[in-house]
Design a protein around this motif. Structure first.
Motif, PDB file in Angstrom:
ATOM      1  N   UNK A   1      -6.994   5.466  -4.986  1.00 43.68           N
ATOM      2  CA  UNK A   1      -5.983   5.346  -5.908  1.00 43.68           C
ATOM      3  C   UNK A   1      -4.659   4.588  -5.458  1.00 43.68           C
ATOM      4  N   UNK A   2      -4.620   3.428  -4.974  1.00 46.32           N
ATOM      5  CA  UNK A   2      -3.541   2.772  -4.189  1.00 46.32           C
ATOM      6  C   UNK A   2      -2.438   2.491  -5.306  1.00 46.32           C
ATOM      7  N   UNK A   3      -2.736   2.503  -6.543  1.00 48.87           N
ATOM      8  CA  UNK A   3      -1.542   2.215  -7.099  1.00 48.87           C
ATOM      9  C   UNK A   3      -1.238   3.130  -8.196  1.00 48.87           C
ATOM     10  N   UNK A   4      -1.707   4.237  -7.905  1.00 43.36           N
ATOM     11  CA  UNK A   4      -1.026   5.522  -8.629  1.00 43.36           C
ATOM     12  C   UNK A   4       0.174   5.710  -8.543  1.00 43.36           C
ATOM     13  N   UNK A   5       0.803   5.684  -7.281  1.00 43.46           N
ATOM     14  CA  UNK A   5       2.077   5.866  -6.992  1.00 43.46           C
ATOM     15  C   UNK A   5       3.128   4.909  -7.355  1.00 43.46           C
ATOM     16  N   UNK A   6       2.678   3.625  -7.802  1.00 44.20           N
ATOM     17  CA  UNK A   6       3.510   2.620  -7.906  1.00 44.20           C
ATOM     18  C   UNK A   6       4.036   2.370  -9.319  1.00 44.20           C
ATOM     19  N   UNK A   7       5.517   1.656  -9.448  1.00 40.24           N
ATOM     20  CA  UNK A   7       5.946   1.350 -10.602  1.00 40.24           C
ATOM     21  C   UNK A   7       4.999   0.374 -11.361  1.00 40.24           C
ATOM     22  N   UNK A   8       4.903   0.436 -12.625  1.00 42.18           N
ATOM     23  CA  UNK A   8       4.119  -0.241 -13.299  1.00 42.18           C
ATOM     24  C   UNK A   8       4.221  -2.100 -12.826  1.00 42.18           C
ATOM     25  N   UNK A   9       5.503  -2.090 -12.839  1.00 43.45           N
ATOM     26  CA  UNK A   9       5.704  -3.834 -12.593  1.00 43.45           C
ATOM     27  C   UNK A   9       5.345  -4.160 -11.200  1.00 43.45           C
ATOM     28  N   UNK A  10       4.932  -3.115 -10.138  1.00 41.53           N
ATOM     29  CA  UNK A  10       4.589  -3.378  -8.698  1.00 41.53           C
ATOM     30  C   UNK A  10       2.968  -3.355  -8.491  1.00 41.53           C
ATOM     31  N   UNK A  11       2.235  -2.768  -9.774  1.00 44.19           N
ATOM     32  CA  UNK A  11       0.843  -2.574  -9.745  1.00 44.19           C
ATOM     33  C   UNK A  11       0.313  -3.935  -9.240  1.00 44.19           C
ATOM     34  N   UNK A  12       0.901  -5.035 -10.187  1.00 45.92           N
ATOM     35  CA  UNK A  12      -0.055  -6.447 -10.054  1.00 45.92           C
ATOM     36  C   UNK A  12      -0.100  -6.828  -8.688  1.00 45.92           C
ATOM     37  N   UNK A  13       0.667  -6.919  -8.146  1.00 49.67           N
ATOM     38  CA  UNK A  13       0.979  -7.706  -6.698  1.00 49.67           C
ATOM     39  C   UNK A  13       0.034  -7.189  -5.838  1.00 49.67           C
ATOM     40  N   UNK A  14      -0.458  -5.573  -5.946  1.00 46.14           N
ATOM     41  CA  UNK A  14      -1.296  -5.136  -5.236  1.00 46.14           C
ATOM     42  C   UNK A  14      -2.664  -5.462  -5.590  1.00 46.14           C
TER      43      UNK A  14
END
Lengths: 272, 288
Positions: free
Chosen positions: A190-203
């Motif tokens: 769940x590597x994107x679960x703690x990210x702000x929505x606009x930061x999910x994309x780069x990951x």
């Protein structure tokens, strides 16, 4: 597909090595056989069977508490399973005789909360395992580390500390840290679960890039759209069992199991 | 389908074999540690019994005759230690919390108070307790402020409180600062005042976190209470000294040592039990 793992299990013998003359190229990178795990009375995994081939990307989906994280932690030997077997490249890594530290060095893991070491620079975070586990000298390790950081596009942050990074940058560094030792298998929990929505994309872009390069990945995720586009196999977990598994088109568009339909309609409704 | 994995008949052969192997490993480690302990104890016993002066030391320090004779006087002495300890603990708790609270304030108005608290903690931690005992224990009565004499037990309690409130204040301050600022923000946004926030939200979390070091200070304080004997308090140490002066036998000090250990043991055990419980809770949290 009947493989060494299944043969071994049928005869009930424990073997750390595949059968003699066995071709390693054709065996799955990861084989899970009948994995059970309970925490006290709380049974979390109830018999998981799964094969992951070389270059395959498997996405685990399912509600919170369905056992995704426990399964990931079990594969990395952070949890001791209660029954079943885990094969990495044909080696039974659930055998207590095996050196767990050596196994973990062959698996890269990225956690939900990055878990970067706050007292080390980005470059030190990335090169720690190379220097202390693989005993590569500092210069070589740092050269490799910088190459890896350039690949993920943050080589300018090499000397920064983790608290100076954005969430997306931190998670990309965590991925670089997991990849720099060339693991056989990459686990993304769940590597994107703690990210702000606009930061999910780069990951997620980076994960897609890794797939193109042929990295074998098992990832637990709530990003259904991403799973649909990137996964070779989608596995839907429900109360510790694999309720449905298959190519993304099949699982997302024509699910057979009622639970999958319910889960997907809830998740997709909530997204839109 | 096994619902629980303690019933081995329901498990696969592989898992049963794995569990047998792990049990053998555990048994092996237990045996190794047992053997190494025995070997070490044997070596110590050998060195002691072979040393030329052992017989003399045994009679002077471990005489059962003098053990019986000095036990009651030393026990009466340790009652004074307990008395000082009890009052000093209350004093340290109040003063330590107060200083910690002052040192964590931010307001400019309170700067003099904050500076005073900082000087106090630095000074009290720097001065050896023995020196503090002499200065306060003989200096304060020397001022002649009271008609009668001031009880040396009271003076000893004051000195121990002064010294240890400085240590405890620093531990508590570290605890207060370790609570995430968002907790303060959440409490203040509910309308709680600064003091309410500190008392109801910050301190309970801070104290829970620093209980192990606090217990450490407490056990250490227990021993330092023994220093008040320099003021003339007949505590366990002084009682042992008096017994030795009678008999020229040092067994009374061993008695005192055992009584001090017996006094601190429940608290050491409590600290360990608390730390263990906390670790278990943290380990089982958030794994699913």
């Amino acid at each position: 597909m009947l493989n060494a793992a299944q043969e071994v299990q049928k005869t009930g013998e424990v073997s750390a090595e595949p059968a003699p003359g066995f071709d390693r190229g054709s065996i799955p990178v990861l084989s899970l056989r009948n994995i059970h795990k309970a925490f006290g009375d709380n049974v979390v995994l109830r018999g998981i069977d799964l094969d992951v081939s070389l270059h395959e990307v498997v996405c685990l989906i399912g509600a919170s508490g369905s056992g995704k994280s426990t399964l990931m932690r079990s594969i990395n030997l952070l949890e001791q399973i209660d029954d079943g077997q885990i094969f990495l490249d044909g080696d039974d890594i659930s055998d207590p005789r095996i050196d767990a530290d050596k196994v973990r060095a062959r698996i890269g893991v990225v956690f939900q909360h990055y878990n970067l070491f706050p007292h080390m620079s980005v470059l030190d975070n990335v090169t720690l395992a190379s220097r202390k586990v693989l005993h590569i000298d500092r210069n070589t390790a740092e050269d490799k580390g910088r190459v890896m950081l350039r690949r993920i596009g943050i080589d300018d942050k090499a000397d920064c500390f983790p608290d100076q990074l954005s969430g997306g940058q931190a998670q990309r560094v965590a991925i670089a840290r997991a990849l720099v030792t060339n693991p056989k298998l990459l686990l993304l929990d769940e590597i994107t679960s703690a990210l702000d929505p606009q930061l999910v994309g780069e990951v997620l872009d980076l994960v897609a890039e890794l797939k193109r390069e042929g990295t074998t990945i098992v990832m637990a995720t709530h990003e259904m759209t991403f799973a649909r586009h990137i996964a070779d196999t989608v596995v839907y977990l429900e109360s510790g069992r694999i309720a449905e598994a298959g190519p993304p088109q099949q699982v997302f568009e024509t699910p057979v199991y009622e639970g999958t339909k319910r889960f997907l309609s809830r998740v997709l409704d909530w997204v839109s | 389908m096994p619902s629980s994995f303690s019933d081995e008949t329901q498990l696969s052969n592989i898992e049963r074999e794995r569990r047998r192997y792990r049990r053998r490993q555990t048994q092996g480690s237990v045996l190794v540690s047992l053997a190494s302990t025995l070997v070490f104890a044997g070596l110590v016993a050998l060195v002691l019994s072979r040393s030329p002066g052992w017989e003399r030391v045994r009679q002077t320090f471990f005489s059962s005759h003098y053990f019986g004779l000095s036990f009651l006087p030393v026990l009466r002495g340790i009652a004074n230690n307990v008395k000082i300890l009890a009052f000093a603990t209350v004093g340290v708790a109040i003063l330590g919390t107060l200083i910690a609270a002052i040192r964590t304030t931010r307001s400019a108005v309170l700067f003099p108070l904050r500076a005073l608290a900082a000087v106090y903690t630095d000074f009290m931690r720097g001065v050896p307790i023995m020196v503090l005992l002499f200065i306060v224990g003989f200096g304060v009565p020397g001022l002649g402020l009271t008609k009668g004499r001031i009880s040396e037990i009271l003076l000893g309690t004051i000195v121990i409180t002064m010294a240890y409130s400085a240590y405890v204040a620093e531990v508590l301050r570290a605890g207060i600062q370790s609570v995430h600022p968002s907790q303060r923000a959440a409490a203040r946004s509910l309308g709680l005042s600064y003091n309410q926030t500190l008392r109801l939200v910050i301190l309970p979390q801070a104290i829970r976190r620093v209980i192990p070091p606090l217990m450490n200070d407490f056990v250490s304080m227990q021993k330092d209470v023994g220093l008040v004997s320099v003021l003339g308090v007949v505590d366990a140490v002084r009682a042992a000294q008096i017994e030795t002066a009678h008999s020229f036998n040092f067994t009374s000090y061993v008695v005192a040592a055992l009584l001090f250990v017996a006094l601190s043991w429940p608290f050491i055990w409590l600290t360990d039990a608390y730390a263990r419980r906390r670790r278990q809770r943290e380990e089982s949290a958030g794994v699913v």
